[in-house]
Design a protein around this motif. Sequence first.
Motif, PDB file in Angstrom:
ATOM      1  N   PRO A 178       0.830  -1.214   0.000  1.00 24.36           N
ATOM      2  CA  PRO A 178       0.000   0.000   0.000  1.00 24.36           C
ATOM      3  C   PRO A 178       0.860   1.257   0.000  1.00 24.36           C
ATOM      4  N   TRP A 179       0.416   2.256  -0.755  1.00 20.15           N
ATOM      5  CA  TRP A 179       1.229   3.459  -0.934  1.00 20.15           C
ATOM      6  C   TRP A 179       1.554   4.141   0.389  1.00 20.15           C
ATOM      7  N   TYR A 180       0.615   4.146   1.328  1.00 26.04           N
ATOM      8  CA  TYR A 180       0.882   4.830   2.599  1.00 26.04           C
ATOM      9  C   TYR A 180       1.918   4.075   3.424  1.00 26.04           C
ATOM     10  N   ARG A 181       1.996   2.732   3.245  1.00 26.30           N
ATOM     11  CA  ARG A 181       3.028   1.960   3.947  1.00 26.30           C
ATOM     12  C   ARG A 181       4.415   2.348   3.427  1.00 26.30           C
ATOM     13  N   SER A 182       4.529   2.579   2.116  1.00 25.08           N
ATOM     14  CA  SER A 182       5.808   3.004   1.546  1.00 25.08           C
ATOM     15  C   SER A 182       6.229   4.352   2.108  1.00 25.08           C
ATOM     16  N   LEU A 183       5.281   5.267   2.215  1.00 25.24           N
ATOM     17  CA  LEU A 183       5.589   6.597   2.748  1.00 25.24           C
ATOM     18  C   LEU A 183       5.956   6.545   4.227  1.00 25.24           C
ATOM     19  N   LEU A 184       5.296   5.655   4.968  1.00 25.84           N
ATOM     20  CA  LEU A 184       5.665   5.458   6.367  1.00 25.84           C
ATOM     21  C   LEU A 184       7.075   4.911   6.484  1.00 25.84           C
ATOM     22  N   GLN A 185       7.404   3.952   5.632  1.00 22.37           N
ATOM     23  CA  GLN A 185       8.704   3.282   5.700  1.00 22.37           C
ATOM     24  C   GLN A 185       9.857   4.235   5.424  1.00 22.37           C
ATOM     25  N   ILE A 186       9.671   5.128   4.450  1.00 24.09           N
ATOM     26  CA  ILE A 186      10.764   6.044   4.100  1.00 24.09           C
ATOM     27  C   ILE A 186      10.720   7.333   4.917  1.00 24.09           C
ATOM     28  N   GLY A 187       9.776   7.428   5.850  1.00 26.60           N
ATOM     29  CA  GLY A 187       9.736   8.558   6.766  1.00 26.60           C
ATOM     30  C   GLY A 187       9.090   9.822   6.225  1.00 26.60           C
ATOM     31  N   LYS A 188       8.345   9.719   5.129  1.00 26.35           N
ATOM     32  CA  LYS A 188       7.667  10.894   4.574  1.00 26.35           C
ATOM     33  C   LYS A 188       6.478  11.314   5.438  1.00 26.35           C
ATOM     34  N   ILE A 189       5.835  10.337   6.055  1.00 22.91           N
ATOM     35  CA  ILE A 189       4.722  10.621   6.960  1.00 22.91           C
ATOM     36  C   ILE A 189       4.915   9.802   8.228  1.00 22.91           C
ATOM     37  N   SER A 190       4.209  10.179   9.281  1.00 16.76           N
ATOM     38  CA  SER A 190       4.265   9.439  10.543  1.00 16.76           C
ATOM     39  C   SER A 190       2.900   8.833  10.839  1.00 16.76           C
ATOM     40  N   TYR A 191       2.866   7.926  11.792  1.00 17.94           N
ATOM     41  CA  TYR A 191       1.592   7.331  12.197  1.00 17.94           C
ATOM     42  C   TYR A 191       0.638   8.410  12.720  1.00 17.94           C
ATOM     43  N   ASP A 192       1.181   9.363  13.484  1.00 17.55           N
ATOM     44  CA  ASP A 192       0.340  10.425  14.033  1.00 17.55           C
ATOM     45  C   ASP A 192      -0.296  11.251  12.921  1.00 17.55           C
ATOM     46  N   THR A 193       0.523  11.607  11.907  1.00 14.25           N
ATOM     47  CA  THR A 193       0.019  12.406  10.797  1.00 14.25           C
ATOM     48  C   THR A 193      -1.078  11.666  10.048  1.00 14.25           C
ATOM     49  N   LEU A 194      -0.836  10.396   9.797  1.00 16.07           N
ATOM     50  CA  LEU A 194      -1.817   9.578   9.080  1.00 16.07           C
ATOM     51  C   LEU A 194      -3.114   9.492   9.874  1.00 16.07           C
ATOM     52  N   ASP A 195      -2.988   9.302  11.183  1.00 18.44           N
ATOM     53  CA  ASP A 195      -4.164   9.170  12.049  1.00 18.44           C
ATOM     54  C   ASP A 195      -4.962  10.470  12.079  1.00 18.44           C
ATOM     55  N   GLN A 196      -4.272  11.605  12.214  1.00 15.19           N
ATOM     56  CA  GLN A 196      -4.966  12.886  12.280  1.00 15.19           C
ATOM     57  C   GLN A 196      -5.645  13.229  10.961  1.00 15.19           C
ATOM     58  N   THR A 197      -4.988  12.913   9.844  1.00 14.96           N
ATOM     59  CA  THR A 197      -5.584  13.185   8.536  1.00 14.96           C
ATOM     60  C   THR A 197      -6.827  12.335   8.319  1.00 14.96           C
ATOM     61  N   LEU A 198      -6.749  11.080   8.725  1.00 15.47           N
ATOM     62  CA  LEU A 198      -7.915  10.208   8.622  1.00 15.47           C
ATOM     63  C   LEU A 198      -9.080  10.748   9.440  1.00 15.47           C
ATOM     64  N   ARG A 199      -8.786  11.185  10.649  1.00 15.26           N
ATOM     65  CA  ARG A 199      -9.840  11.685  11.539  1.00 15.26           C
ATOM     66  C   ARG A 199     -10.541  12.898  10.922  1.00 15.26           C
ATOM     67  N   HIS A 200      -9.728  13.805  10.361  1.00 14.77           N
ATOM     68  CA  HIS A 200     -10.336  15.020   9.829  1.00 14.77           C
ATOM     69  C   HIS A 200     -11.025  14.779   8.494  1.00 14.77           C
ATOM     70  N   GLU A 201     -10.349  14.091   7.598  1.00 13.72           N
ATOM     71  CA  GLU A 201     -10.875  13.942   6.243  1.00 13.72           C
ATOM     72  C   GLU A 201     -12.170  13.154   6.215  1.00 13.72           C
ATOM     73  N   PHE A 202     -12.300  12.182   7.129  1.00 23.04           N
ATOM     74  CA  PHE A 202     -13.488  11.343   7.106  1.00 23.04           C
ATOM     75  C   PHE A 202     -14.426  11.664   8.268  1.00 23.04           C
ATOM     76  N   HIS A 203     -14.270  12.882   8.803  1.00 21.78           N
ATOM     77  CA  HIS A 203     -15.249  13.367   9.781  1.00 21.78           C
ATOM     78  C   HIS A 203     -16.584  13.497   9.061  1.00 21.78           C
ATOM     79  N   PRO A 204     -17.714  13.208   9.733  1.00 24.07           N
ATOM     80  CA  PRO A 204     -19.009  13.275   9.055  1.00 24.07           C
ATOM     81  C   PRO A 204     -19.177  14.565   8.250  1.00 24.07           C
ATOM     82  N   LYS A 205     -19.524  14.413   6.969  1.00 26.33           N
ATOM     83  CA  LYS A 205     -19.598  15.536   6.048  1.00 26.33           C
ATOM     84  C   LYS A 205     -20.589  16.599   6.505  1.00 26.33           C
ATOM     85  N   SER A 206     -21.668  16.155   7.138  1.00 24.72           N
ATOM     86  CA  SER A 206     -22.689  17.107   7.574  1.00 24.72           C
ATOM     87  C   SER A 206     -22.119  18.128   8.553  1.00 24.72           C
ATOM     88  N   VAL A 207     -21.135  17.689   9.354  1.00 24.43           N
ATOM     89  CA  VAL A 207     -20.509  18.613  10.307  1.00 24.43           C
ATOM     90  C   VAL A 207     -19.613  19.598   9.575  1.00 24.43           C
TER      91      VAL A 207
END
Length: 660
Positions: free
Chosen positions: A38-67
């Motif tokens: 998976p592309w995000y695993r490659s980015l994690l492996q080479i240090g382009k993103i961190s677990y925290d960054t991925l987690d925070q982006t997921l939380r915000h991007e997929f927050h209920p659209k109505s909100v």
Amino acid sequence: MAEEQKQAKLGDALVKDDIITREDLDKAREREKTSGVPWYRSLLQIGKISYDTLDQTLRHEFHPKSVRDEHQSLGTTLVGLKAITEQQLQQALKEQDRTGRLLGEILLDSGAITRQTISMALAKQYGMEYSDLDKTASKREALEAVPESIARKFQLIPVSLEGDRLTVLVAKPQNRDSLGDLGVILGKRIHAILTSCDDFKSEIRVRYGSPAKATVARTKMEPPPAKALSKTQTETPVKASTPPKKEVKGTKKEEGTSTVATAEPTKDTRRFDEIAKQAEGAPVIKMVSTIIEGAVNSGATDIHLDPQEPEMRVRYRIDGVLHDVMSIAPEIENAVVSRIKIMSDLDITEVRRPQDGHISIETKDREFDIRVATLPTYLGERVVLRLLDQSSVLSGIKDLGLEPEDEETVTRMIAQPYGMILVTGPTGSGKTTTLYAALNRKNVLTESIVTLEDPVEYQMSGINQVQIDTDIEVTFANTLRAALRQDIDVLLVGEIRDSDTARIAIRAAMTGHLVFSTLHTNDAPEALTTLRNMQVPSYLISSALTCVVAQRLVRKICPDCRTPFTPTKPLLKSLRLPETTKKLYRGKGCDSCYHTGNKGRSGIFEILEITPELRRMIAADEPTEKIVKASKLKTMADRCRIKVKQGIVAPEEFLRVIRT
């Protein structure tokens, strides 16, 4: 949302937030096509993103659209505040369409506005308070309520604490979405105020007074180093190999004696003394306490401390799934592990071998026995804590999630005076809970009850529990032989692992004892095959066995965000539900369920009752398939489909857990 669409949206969000470049994303996706990684695993492996960054982006991007849709656009807000003109907005929007960058960053780079202006506009846009960083000091009690690593994880600065209301500063309104989880971990109501800051991480370090990395964020000082000190620059863990021996200068080599002085052992001893001293310090004690209390507050069953680069990850297993909750900085990683070792009576100087221990704590009027297991890894020691809630032994048959028909069968089997009841399933499927629920049906005042367990996980009043210890030959088989001379009515054998134990347990069931035990099989009929493979004669199986209970645990849909939807024909086909099914349910995600859509778990069971007809077939060595057909077995898949149609379990959970 289809998984492919979700992944595409996540990648675009990372680019839009300037976390990665479009080129980085395209390269990672090309590699995914050729390698399957998976592309995000490659980015994690080479240090382009961190677990925290991925987690925070997921939380915000997929927050209920109505909100998200409740907020007006940033550009409109800035025009309304007369911070920019309509013409400047249109130029910035064209640039955004071309590059995909954030509108605020485009306006900031153009010099049209300041970061403070953006923050004030965002505060209005998201309905938040705004406060200048320089004018909002942090009170000591607020900083002490939140460990620094948690503040870094959630990107917040504690400001004040009044009762259970914790006021914090955040630099991005999106960070507010994850504060509900933090509130559960800390047991606080969190009020977020937006602020403006060029380097929020450095400001956190300044407020907490971290001397090694503190850099004043708002003054014109040199920027902080791009990468934190490595572990070898702070507290290097002991390697598996023996360090090279060195001669001490100024000493003369004498025949028959070693030229090596005791400098290295002294250095190691001094290092462990320093770690032990750090482990007894208030920040580390507070950190460990917060981790454990947070797990209790969130209903976690396990805590994982995984050494990773650049920081140790802390994850909770909630409803069978691991969730990232915080990280631990490298400079205190060893001290945190050592603190847990001290609490569980383990050797802090032993870092090359696995160790096991336990901690007994009482929190929120509940008693917990915490099993601690360490495992040396390449990056450091991995620690897993299993939280055993003593109140779990009070579970009854009605708490398990059995269908009424199955509940009646199991209750009737438990009431039998003798015979064997087997509970089967993989590790973590709730077998122990089912066995304890069965024991709770027995009368401890009039019956003699003994359990043989490895380990004894829960202490049950009125029941004699024996701890198996193979190191001193206290095995299931040996202890079972001795237990049969103890005038026992009900016997629980934690697990049947070998043919010797199986034979003794079977004979115990034939000689007037009610025997409960477990097997690791995928379903109920496989228990017959497993016992036969253990060289137990079929005529003994048919005489002793009264019931086999196979089970799994599935996550239940969160009642606070349960939403109906119309299932597609392919989904109904995979579930083996009729095409006429018009409505199923799933959770859309909310603060109550950590935006997973699931909250709590329920058992899925299949009950194979050994009737006289089945006894005859087992004794005659009939094939298992023929026995299953004659039993008219309601499988776990059948029972789970009922819960799917009732809106208790989501279709995705059915496909994740149950083999159709």
